[in-house]
Design an enzyme around this catalytic site. Structure first.
Site, mmCIF file in Angstrom:
data_model
loop_
_atom_site.group_PDB
_atom_site.id
_atom_site.type_symbol
_atom_site.label_atom_id
_atom_site.label_comp_id
_atom_site.label_asym_id
_atom_site.label_seq_id
_atom_site.Cartn_x
_atom_site.Cartn_y
_atom_site.Cartn_z
ATOM 1 N N THR A 1 -4.342 -7.802 10.832
ATOM 2 C CA THR A 1 -4.869 -6.613 10.257
ATOM 3 C C THR A 1 -4.396 -4.991 11.682
ATOM 4 O O THR A 1 -3.785 -4.387 10.238
ATOM 5 C CB THR A 1 -6.429 -6.358 10.902
ATOM 6 O OG1 THR A 1 -7.506 -7.329 10.281
ATOM 7 C CG2 THR A 1 -7.146 -4.724 10.181
ATOM 8 N N LYS B 1 0.619 -1.036 0.449
ATOM 9 C CA LYS B 1 -0.187 -0.124 -0.082
ATOM 10 C C LYS B 1 0.646 1.318 -0.181
ATOM 11 O O LYS B 1 1.727 1.624 0.342
ATOM 12 C CB LYS B 1 -0.786 0.197 0.667
ATOM 13 C CG LYS B 1 -1.721 -1.214 1.000
ATOM 14 C CD LYS B 1 -2.985 -0.984 2.127
ATOM 15 C CE LYS B 1 -3.943 -2.648 2.526
ATOM 16 N NZ LYS B 1 -4.297 -2.574 3.637
ATOM 17 N N ASN C 1 -1.675 -0.295 7.474
ATOM 18 C CA ASN C 1 -0.926 -1.451 8.226
ATOM 19 C C ASN C 1 0.180 -2.746 6.617
ATOM 20 O O ASN C 1 -0.081 -3.628 7.010
ATOM 21 C CB ASN C 1 -1.632 -3.098 8.192
ATOM 22 C CG ASN C 1 -2.509 -2.202 7.233
ATOM 23 O OD1 ASN C 1 -3.214 -2.489 6.012
ATOM 24 N ND2 ASN C 1 -3.843 -3.212 7.941
ATOM 25 N N ARG D 1 3.841 -7.061 8.788
ATOM 26 C CA ARG D 1 2.694 -5.721 9.933
ATOM 27 C C ARG D 1 3.222 -5.311 11.509
ATOM 28 O O ARG D 1 3.563 -4.142 11.756
ATOM 29 C CB ARG D 1 1.837 -6.268 10.020
ATOM 30 C CG ARG D 1 0.722 -5.403 8.377
ATOM 31 C CD ARG D 1 -0.436 -6.151 8.734
ATOM 32 N NE ARG D 1 -1.086 -6.002 7.571
ATOM 33 C CZ ARG D 1 -2.241 -6.496 7.132
ATOM 34 N NH1 ARG D 1 -3.087 -7.534 7.910
ATOM 35 N NH2 ARG D 1 -3.176 -6.412 5.918
ATOM 36 N N HIS E 1 -2.169 -5.245 1.501
ATOM 37 C CA HIS E 1 -3.074 -5.917 1.879
ATOM 38 C C HIS E 1 -2.691 -7.130 0.961
ATOM 39 O O HIS E 1 -1.939 -7.409 -0.152
ATOM 40 C CB HIS E 1 -4.113 -5.249 -0.006
ATOM 41 C CG HIS E 1 -5.001 -6.685 -0.123
ATOM 42 N ND1 HIS E 1 -6.245 -6.859 0.950
ATOM 43 C CD2 HIS E 1 -5.047 -7.512 -1.239
ATOM 44 C CE1 HIS E 1 -6.622 -7.697 0.576
ATOM 45 N NE2 HIS E 1 -6.318 -8.031 -0.639
ATOM 46 N N ARG F 1 -0.428 -14.744 4.445
ATOM 47 C CA ARG F 1 -0.981 -14.119 5.667
ATOM 48 C C ARG F 1 -0.569 -13.953 6.851
ATOM 49 O O ARG F 1 -0.646 -13.523 7.298
ATOM 50 C CB ARG F 1 -2.348 -14.835 5.801
ATOM 51 C CG ARG F 1 -3.593 -14.414 4.534
ATOM 52 C CD ARG F 1 -4.085 -13.142 4.186
ATOM 53 N NE ARG F 1 -5.319 -12.811 5.785
ATOM 54 C CZ ARG F 1 -6.233 -12.157 5.782
ATOM 55 N NH1 ARG F 1 -6.140 -11.073 4.825
ATOM 56 N NH2 ARG F 1 -6.961 -12.292 7.023
HETATM 57 P P1 ADP Z 1 -7.013 -7.635 6.521
HETATM 58 O O1 ADP Z 1 -6.420 -6.436 5.713
HETATM 59 O O2 ADP Z 1 -6.612 -7.931 7.529
HETATM 60 O O3 ADP Z 1 -7.519 -8.369 5.453
HETATM 61 P P2 ADP Z 1 -9.418 -6.806 6.170
HETATM 62 O O4 ADP Z 1 -10.002 -6.795 4.532
HETATM 63 O O5 ADP Z 1 -10.739 -6.678 7.574
HETATM 64 O O6 ADP Z 1 -8.228 -6.564 7.075
HETATM 65 O O7 ADP Z 1 -9.836 -4.591 5.804
HETATM 66 C C1 ADP Z 1 -8.556 -4.424 5.474
HETATM 67 C C2 ADP Z 1 -8.289 -2.733 5.192
HETATM 68 O O8 ADP Z 1 -9.085 -2.004 6.273
HETATM 69 C C3 ADP Z 1 -7.152 -3.351 6.482
HETATM 70 O O9 ADP Z 1 -5.819 -4.334 5.681
HETATM 71 C C4 ADP Z 1 -7.262 -2.339 7.319
HETATM 72 O O10 ADP Z 1 -6.150 -1.702 6.264
HETATM 73 C C5 ADP Z 1 -8.622 -0.929 7.133
HETATM 74 N N1 ADP Z 1 -9.156 -2.033 8.364
HETATM 75 C C6 ADP Z 1 -10.133 -3.094 8.853
HETATM 76 N N2 ADP Z 1 -10.894 -2.768 9.805
HETATM 77 C C7 ADP Z 1 -10.088 -1.566 10.209
HETATM 78 C C8 ADP Z 1 -11.031 -0.584 11.884
HETATM 79 N N3 ADP Z 1 -11.544 -0.767 12.519
HETATM 80 N N4 ADP Z 1 -10.539 0.742 11.085
HETATM 81 C C9 ADP Z 1 -9.587 1.401 10.633
HETATM 82 N N5 ADP Z 1 -9.688 0.348 9.491
HETATM 83 C C10 ADP Z 1 -8.994 -0.398 9.130
HETATM 84 MG MG MG Z 2 -9.070 -8.928 3.834
#
Ligand code: ADP
Ligand code: MG
Length: 203
Positions: free
Chosen positions: A127, A15, A158, A138, A161, A121
């Site tokens: 996350t 990102k 973070n 991360r 993706h 992952r």
């Molecule tokens: P991941 O990237 O770990 O698969 P998710 O698919 O749940 O996580 O969410 C996608 C992205 O949205 C996360 O990587 C993060 O940047 C953002 N995100 C998720 N949950 C939150 C939250 N509660 N507050 C702010 N940003 C969030």
């Molecule tokens: Mg996701």
């Protein structure tokens, strides 16, 4: 069976914060050294529309799940979510993500190998950088938290993706890559990682 498994593909995107923190090489080396094979890579400046399309591959279910996860994070810090429903919170996160993902160039990649999706992952971490394990990307290279992100109504930064499951991976790959961007080739280490006999080492 094993042959089929080693073709598992996952989408990884470094990102905008990952690019700006000069972590491209570091991140790529984590996936490379575990034994995965890079089969496509491109630098892109995403539009907010493309970022939205990317996060919406999970559909309504993703909106609910991400909202539920956010509500649990509020609860953990002793607060109540300001959103009426999980979905409302999910939509707010979707909008924030579209802004985050289009803030600057990103590096999109497809990594291939056995267990590519869960392996990436695991190496990437959870996350929330603050809450995830030391040793993950991360966890080791950034410091954001639900608390910081919530206070400013923004996405958790973070760095990466990574696709969550095979269906997500397939749909996401189609958003960022054309079929002919993907290079099918043999990597010399596959003989050691996957070949049943490890033939070909001795003269
Ligand atoms: P991941 O990237 O770990 O698969 P998710 O698919 O749940 O996580 O969410 C996608 C992205 O949205 C996360 O990587 C993060 O940047 C953002 N995100 C998720 N949950 C939150 C939250 N509660 N507050 C702010 N940003 C969030
Ligand atoms: Mg996701």
């Amino acid at each position: 069976m094993a042959q089929k498994m080693q073709n598992e593909r996952t989408l990884v995107i470094i990102k905008p914060d990952g690019i700006q923190r000069s972590l491209m090489g570091e991140i790529i080396s984590r996936y490379e050294r575990v034994g995965l094979k890079l089969v496509a890579m491109k630098m892109v400046l995403p539009t907010p529309e493309r970022a939205t399309e990317h996060y919406m591959v999970g559909g309504e279910e993703w909106l609910e799940t991400v909202g539920e996860k956010a509500a649990a994070a509020y609860e953990k810090k002793g607060e109540k979510s300001p959103y009426k429903t999980y979905r409302d919170n999910g939509v707010a996160i979707l909008e924030a993500n579209a802004k985050y993902m289009s803030a600057g160039p990103v590096l999109a990649m497809i990594w291939e190998g056995s267990h590519a999706i869960p392996l990436v992952r695991k190496i990437t971490g959870g996350t929330e950088p603050l809450g995830t394990d030391v040793g993950t990307i991360r966890g080791d290279f950034t410091l954001d938290s639900y608390q910081l992100a919530d206070a400013d109504n923004r996405s958790i930064r973070n760095l990466i993706h990574a696709s969550g499951d095979p269906e997500e991976a397939k749909k996401e790959i189609a958003i960022w890559f054309d079929e002919d961007d993907i290079i099918e080739y043999r990597h010399i280490q596959e003989q050691i990682l996957y070949d049943v006999n490890m033939d070909g080492i001795l003269e």
